[in-house]
Design a protein around this motif. Structure first.
Motif, short mmCIF file in Angstrom:
data_model
loop_
_atom_site.label_atom_id
_atom_site.label_comp_id
_atom_site.label_asym_id
_atom_site.label_seq_id
_atom_site.Cartn_x
_atom_site.Cartn_y
_atom_site.Cartn_z
N UNK A 126 0.79 -1.17 0.00
CA UNK A 126 -0.06 0.06 -0.05
C UNK A 126 0.88 1.22 0.02
N UNK A 127 2.06 1.15 0.63
CA UNK A 127 2.72 2.36 0.88
C UNK A 127 4.22 1.93 1.04
N UNK A 128 5.34 2.93 0.70
CA UNK A 128 6.77 2.50 0.97
C UNK A 128 7.12 3.54 1.47
N UNK A 129 8.13 3.79 2.37
CA UNK A 129 9.02 4.88 2.92
C UNK A 129 10.39 4.36 3.06
N UNK A 130 11.24 4.98 2.14
CA UNK A 130 12.58 4.91 2.30
C UNK A 130 13.30 5.65 3.21
N UNK A 131 14.39 5.19 4.07
CA UNK A 131 15.29 6.35 4.88
C UNK A 131 16.53 5.94 4.81
N UNK A 132 17.31 7.19 5.33
CA UNK A 132 18.72 6.98 5.21
C UNK A 132 19.49 7.74 6.59
N UNK A 133 20.43 6.86 6.98
CA UNK A 133 20.80 7.41 8.23
C UNK A 133 22.28 7.10 8.20
N UNK A 134 23.18 8.21 8.42
CA UNK A 134 24.69 8.41 8.57
C UNK A 134 24.87 8.70 10.03
N UNK A 135 25.63 7.99 10.62
CA UNK A 135 26.26 8.17 11.96
C UNK A 135 26.96 9.32 12.03
N UNK A 136 27.39 9.81 11.04
CA UNK A 136 28.31 11.04 11.13
C UNK A 136 27.55 12.32 11.08
N UNK A 138 23.50 13.76 12.47
CA UNK A 138 22.15 13.57 13.50
C UNK A 138 21.07 13.47 13.00
N UNK A 139 20.81 13.31 11.68
CA UNK A 139 19.40 13.17 11.19
C UNK A 139 19.02 12.10 10.36
N UNK A 140 18.02 11.50 10.21
CA UNK A 140 17.50 10.35 9.54
C UNK A 140 16.98 11.37 8.24
N UNK A 141 17.29 10.74 6.98
CA UNK A 141 16.65 11.28 5.81
C UNK A 141 15.39 10.35 5.19
N UNK A 142 14.41 11.15 5.12
CA UNK A 142 13.10 10.31 4.58
C UNK A 142 12.84 10.77 3.09
N UNK A 143 13.13 9.39 2.30
CA UNK A 143 12.97 9.75 0.92
C UNK A 143 13.28 8.55 0.27
N UNK A 144 12.50 7.86 -0.80
CA UNK A 144 11.04 8.63 -1.07
C UNK A 144 9.95 7.97 -0.14
#
Length: 219
Positions: A126-136, A138-144
């Motif tokens: 029904x839905x999909x959320x990709x996300x990315x996190x680099x420990x260097x 402090x944020x998680x990037x939401x996309x797509x």
């Protein structure tokens, strides 16, 4: 920093680009002095502070979450993005399309635990959320983020985003960010960040003379 970017961070067209906040007049003036010029291209962002955020969500009976590391249906994933981004016509399913989707999923620096799909009670994605996190950072990037039209307004997108945020927070992210100003994100707790515009610095031999005007410009 501005000089280093102009010398070392050029793309294959010979351009160096910076993202500068629209309200940061001091930095804009410095960029001008270093030979950068603004472009019409802008970026909107929104942020969610994960420490105090309400990350709760509920799913319809029979619906469930699955992440890439737990098993994934590539055709369903492709279909969700195709329909979720409102492409017209039948979903093109062929080797080239699926190879590109596979490349998107299995990027070298991606974390398979942070790629979340919602499977409806009927077994369809029904839905999909990709996300990315680099420990260097402090944020998680939401996309797509995408929801198929037949499954919209049923809480599936919120569930996917909130689950990604939970997992990102567990890995150490203190905030989640998304390059969007859509009302959906504000309605689930994200706040707008100051907009920014892209500034570019061209190679000397490709710069347009200062007196030139664009085609059709009557100024």
């Amino acid at each position: 920093m501005l000089g280093h970017a102009a010398r070392k961070l050029r793309d294959d067209k010979g351009e160096a680009k910076l993202l500068i906040k629209l309200a940061d007049r001091q930095f804009q003036r410095l960029a001008r002095q270093e030979g950068y010029v603004p472009t019409p291209e802008t970026e909107e962002n929104a942020v969610l502070d994960l420490k105090d955020a309400d990350l709760e969500f509920s799913l319809e009976p029979g619906a469930r979450l699955v992440s890439l590391d737990e098993g994934f249906d590539l055709v369903q994933f492709h279909t969700t993005l195709w329909e979720g981004f409102n492409h017209e016509g039948p979903v093109p399913i062929n080797e080239d399309e699926l190879a590109e989707r596979r490349r998107q999923l299995y990027s070298p620096h991606g974390d398979e635990r942070l790629k979340i799909a919602v499977i409806a009670a009927d077994g369809e994605y029904a839905a999909y959320c990709g996300s990315w996190y680099d420990p260097l950072n402090d944020y998680l990037m939401i996309e797509p983020l995408a929801t198929r039209p037949a499954y919209r307004r049923r809480g599936f997108a919120r569930a996917a985003v909130m689950e990604a945020c939970r997992r990102g927070a567990a890995l150490g992210a203190s905030r989640a960010m998304v390059g969007s100003n859509q009302q959906f994100y504000y309605s689930i707790g994200f706040d707008p960040l100051p907009a920014a515009s892209f500034w570019r610095h061209l190679q000397a031999e490709s710069k347009q003379p200062a007196g030139d005007t664009a085609k059709g410009d009557t100024a």
